[in-house]
Design a protein around this motif. Structure first.
Motif, mmCIF file in Angstrom:
data_model
loop_
_atom_site.group_PDB
_atom_site.id
_atom_site.type_symbol
_atom_site.label_atom_id
_atom_site.label_comp_id
_atom_site.label_asym_id
_atom_site.label_seq_id
_atom_site.Cartn_x
_atom_site.Cartn_y
_atom_site.Cartn_z
ATOM 1 N N PRO A 194 41.465 43.486 41.712
ATOM 2 C CA PRO A 194 41.840 42.932 43.028
ATOM 3 C C PRO A 194 42.988 43.698 43.654
ATOM 4 O O PRO A 194 44.059 43.166 43.892
ATOM 5 N N ALA A 195 42.747 44.978 43.938
ATOM 6 C CA ALA A 195 43.802 45.802 44.526
ATOM 7 C C ALA A 195 43.570 45.985 46.022
ATOM 8 O O ALA A 195 44.464 46.421 46.736
ATOM 9 N N ASN A 196 42.369 45.679 46.496
ATOM 10 C CA ASN A 196 42.159 45.724 47.947
ATOM 11 C C ASN A 196 41.742 44.338 48.438
ATOM 12 O O ASN A 196 41.419 43.457 47.640
ATOM 13 N N LEU A 250 37.227 38.220 46.508
ATOM 14 C CA LEU A 250 36.184 37.998 45.505
ATOM 15 C C LEU A 250 36.750 37.394 44.227
ATOM 16 O O LEU A 250 36.118 36.536 43.602
ATOM 17 N N VAL A 251 37.957 37.829 43.833
ATOM 18 C CA VAL A 251 38.495 37.341 42.562
ATOM 19 C C VAL A 251 38.720 35.835 42.621
ATOM 20 O O VAL A 251 38.501 35.110 41.642
ATOM 21 N N VAL A 252 39.126 35.330 43.788
ATOM 22 C CA VAL A 252 39.347 33.894 43.906
ATOM 23 C C VAL A 252 38.028 33.151 44.044
ATOM 24 O O VAL A 252 37.821 32.091 43.443
ATOM 25 N N MET A 253 37.111 33.745 44.822
ATOM 26 C CA MET A 253 35.851 33.039 45.099
ATOM 27 C C MET A 253 34.918 33.003 43.900
ATOM 28 O O MET A 253 34.127 32.079 43.761
ATOM 29 N N TRP A 263 45.956 35.928 45.383
ATOM 30 C CA TRP A 263 46.093 36.987 44.392
ATOM 31 C C TRP A 263 46.714 38.167 45.087
ATOM 32 O O TRP A 263 46.112 38.639 46.026
ATOM 33 N N PRO A 264 47.835 38.649 44.734
ATOM 34 C CA PRO A 264 48.604 38.334 43.536
ATOM 35 C C PRO A 264 49.707 37.275 43.726
ATOM 36 O O PRO A 264 50.213 36.781 42.744
ATOM 37 N N ASP A 265 50.079 36.938 44.983
ATOM 38 C CA ASP A 265 51.356 36.232 45.162
ATOM 39 C C ASP A 265 51.429 34.892 44.450
ATOM 40 O O ASP A 265 52.375 34.608 43.719
#
Lengths: 377, 268
Positions: free
Chosen positions: B33-35, B41-44, A120-122
């Motif tokens: 998910p900017a940092n 966390l967004v993937v997990m 994320w994001p790529d």
């Protein structure tokens, strides 16, 4: 106008299966090893020429009738896609080969590419973009072309030609050369088995995870010959060039129901007993009659693998490339088990072009003809 | 004296309000998910995204390397599932209704393009799955440790063709039954198991043949001696339930093994 018709006649003539398949196969073997050919620029030229050819051909009513069918449009698209990706993969393969020759890693292994990046994001954005483009294409495609529906099913009226679904037309084309038990059952099963066996037969540790040609010359040539020539090309042939009675029709030829082609195919047993020995085969025992063919097939599957394993003859091709006809190198590298499976699969694959050539040159129908027990090869 | 906070724009105030509600926070356990922390966390923490690793090699997402064909095949499978589900509302798999239901669908449903998308998507899926195999072969990605996953892929390719083949019959028009007739006639010639196949005569009790037109491989495939009611129901059930179920399970295995075998392939 006359010149145009002559041109059409030339194309109709060149797409006749014996000429068409031979031309394509020879072109394939001549070009596959030529670095100079596999450049994006040349790919672009080939693609544009092919596109112009298709576009101009749509002016011909007979061409339009068959190529313009909504169900056939993806098959035209597939032709261009396979060509496009062939160029993409081969030009990357040759680029990597040049890098490796200079002592650099392949592009996929260069420090910049091997570096890791955030999913994320790529990656997620790439996937979303692909999905959005996919949906747009499908919706436009769905609006422009209505899904066809023909007359209601009627078991008592057989359409001519009756064709299998398009992705099986390569198999249906094989029916010209082999009986259904081979073309429809055994060879398709061997294709599946053969594909599944690839990772266990290919013991070459190189070329894992990047495009390359030089490190996997034989693997890639064999696979592409099977995929591009014996599969995709035969699908094209079966879709666009086979009309009523499965007769051949050139792309600009009218599908005439009454086109008559002389079929004077002869079995090997007739060649041997009747034409060479002037014997009468009508009352002959089936196994005696077919002995020449049985011996030939036994030689092909039983003796030839051993001979090949033993020999290491090198032949120089007109292109300058050297090809090892003997397979001793492979036998030594693979061991008896892997070699046996490998050589049987390759022989099965090449049985199709061999049978094609025998048919074209000698009108040979069956090598073994035992219709009494449905055993024809 | 505390300085007053500068007034925030309306949209950003609304956004802040929404993302601080208990409902939002119960769904998303982390901020945007900017940092880097939130990108992990967004993937997990998302069941769909966690098919992916958190980080991936750059070459593995370059379109020139992947062609996105595996992803597109999966995407088309989802499209086919969705449009197919909608088509099932309108379609009854019997000889009496099947054809008329398709005609009704074309003529009575305003602006309907579901059948179009289903059909073109099916053609496209066959092509993308071939191109996916093509790419995987050309990059040598079937080599150890990915041999098994290549095999799962080959089975999935065959299942894709079977999905398309079974779906071919359902419109019950001339194209459908004759394509399936031509295709299934091959089964007659199956060695031993087809009644016109070599070796089928060997299976006989005295003079009574065990393999005949009413008991051979083709009969089992069609549920009859010709493409009729039995074949239509069989193909419908296989098309809508049987094969998608098996393909779904194998896809789960396929994707999982991509991760377990070291992620998308790259030079060792």
């Amino acid at each position: 106008m006359g010149a145009l018709n002559t041109l059409k006649d030339v194309v109709n003539f060149l797409t006749n299966p014996p000429i068409f398949i031979t031309l394509m196969a020879v072109t394939f073997f001549l070009l596959i090893g030529r670095r100079a050919f596999w450049r994006p620029r040349i790919g672009l030229v080939v693609g544009v020429v092919a596109a112009i050819f298709v576009a101009l051909s749509t002016l011909d009513p007979n061409f339009r009738l068959i190529v313009g069918k909504p169900d056939n449009i993806p098959i035209v698209a597939m032709l261009f896609l396979v060509g496009f990706f062939l160029f993409i993969s081969m030009s990357q393969a040759y680029n990597n080969d040049e890098r490796i020759a200079r002592g650099e890693p392949p592009i996929e292994g260069s420090p910049k590419e091997a570096e890791k990046t955030w999913v994320w994001p790529d990656l997620v954005y790439t996937e979303m973009l692909c999905m959005v483009i996919g949906i747009i294409i499908l919706v436009i495609w769905g609006i422009v072309f209505k899904a066809p529906i023909e007359e209601p099913a009627n078991p008592s009226r057989t359409p001519n030609p009756s064709k299998a679904p398009w992705y099986f037309l390569g198999l249906q084309e094989m029916l010209v050369y082999f009986d259904p038990w081979l073309a429809g059952v055994v060879l398709p099963s061997l294709i599946i088995v053969g594909l599944m066996a690839i990772p266990y037969l290919d013991t070459n540790p190189k070329g894992n995870g990047y495009f390359t040609f030089r490190e996997r010359r034989v693997e890639i040539t064999l696979f592409l010959f099977g995929f591009v020539i014996l599969w995709v090309l035969l699908v094209m042939l079966g879709t666009f060039l086979r009309g009523p009675n499965w007769n051949f029709f050139g792309p600009y030829e009218y599908w005439d129901l009454h086109k008559l082609l002389a079929l004077n195919n002869v079995n090997l047993s007739e060649y041997v007993w009747v034409k060479m020995l002037h014997a009468n085969i009508s009352g002959m025992n089936m196994f005696v009659r077919e002995l020449p063919g049985i011996l030939l097939v036994l030689f092909y599957v039983g003796v030839l693998p051993g001979l090949l394993a033993h020999s290491r003859r090198e032949v120089k091709l007109p292109g300058g490339a050297r090809v090892n006809i003997g397979l001793r190198k492979y036998y030594e590298k693979m061991g008896p088990w892997r070699y046996s499976v490998f050589v049987m699969l390759v022989l099965a694959m090449f049985s199709l072009p061999i049978k094609m050539v025998l048919r074209w040159l000698f009108n040979l129908k069956y090598i073994i003809a035992m219709p009494e027990i449905f055993f024809n090869i | 004296m505390a300085t007053a906070k500068p007034p925030q724009p309306f949209l950003s105030r609304t956004w802040d309000y929404i993302t601080e509600t208990q409902i939002w926070r119960s769904i998303f356990r982390h901020g945007m998910p900017a940092n880097n922390r939130n990108r992990v966390l967004v993937v997990m923490s998302n069941v769909f995204l966690h098919l992916h690793p958190v980080k991936i090699r750059k070459s593995g997402i370059r379109l020139k390397f992947t062609w996105c064909m595996g992803g597109l095949t999966f995407f088309l499978f989802l499209v086919e599932t969705f449009t197919g589900l909608l088509l099932m509302f309108y379609y009854r798999p019997t000889v009496a209704y099947a054809y008329m239901d398709i005609i009704d669908l074309a003529e009575q449903v305003p602006l309907g393009i579901m059948r179009e998308i289903h059909r073109w998507g099916a053609h496209a899926m066959v092509i993308t799955v071939w191109l996916h195999m093509f790419r995987v072969f050309m990059t040598g990605s079937y080599k150890p440790p990915r041999e098994f996953n290549w095999n799962v892929g080959v089975i999935l390719l065959v299942l894709t063709l079977l999905l398309s083949f079974t779906g071919y019959l359902l419109p019950w028009d001339q194209l459908a039954i004759w394509a399936i007739t031509v295709g299934s006639n091959m089964a007659r010639a199956t060695p031993v198991l087809g009644h016109e196949g070599p070796g089928s005569q060997l299976l006989a009790l005295g003079d009574v043949k065990m393999v005949h037109a009413g008991s051979d491989a083709r009969f089992a495939l069609l549920g009859g001696r010709f493409v009729g009611e039995g074949a239509l129901l069989r193909f419908y059930v296989l098309h809508c339930v049987g094969i998608p179920l098996v393909a779904g399970i194998l896809m789960a295995v396929h994707f999982w093994r991509v991760r377990k075998d070291g992620g998308i392939s790259g030079p060792l």
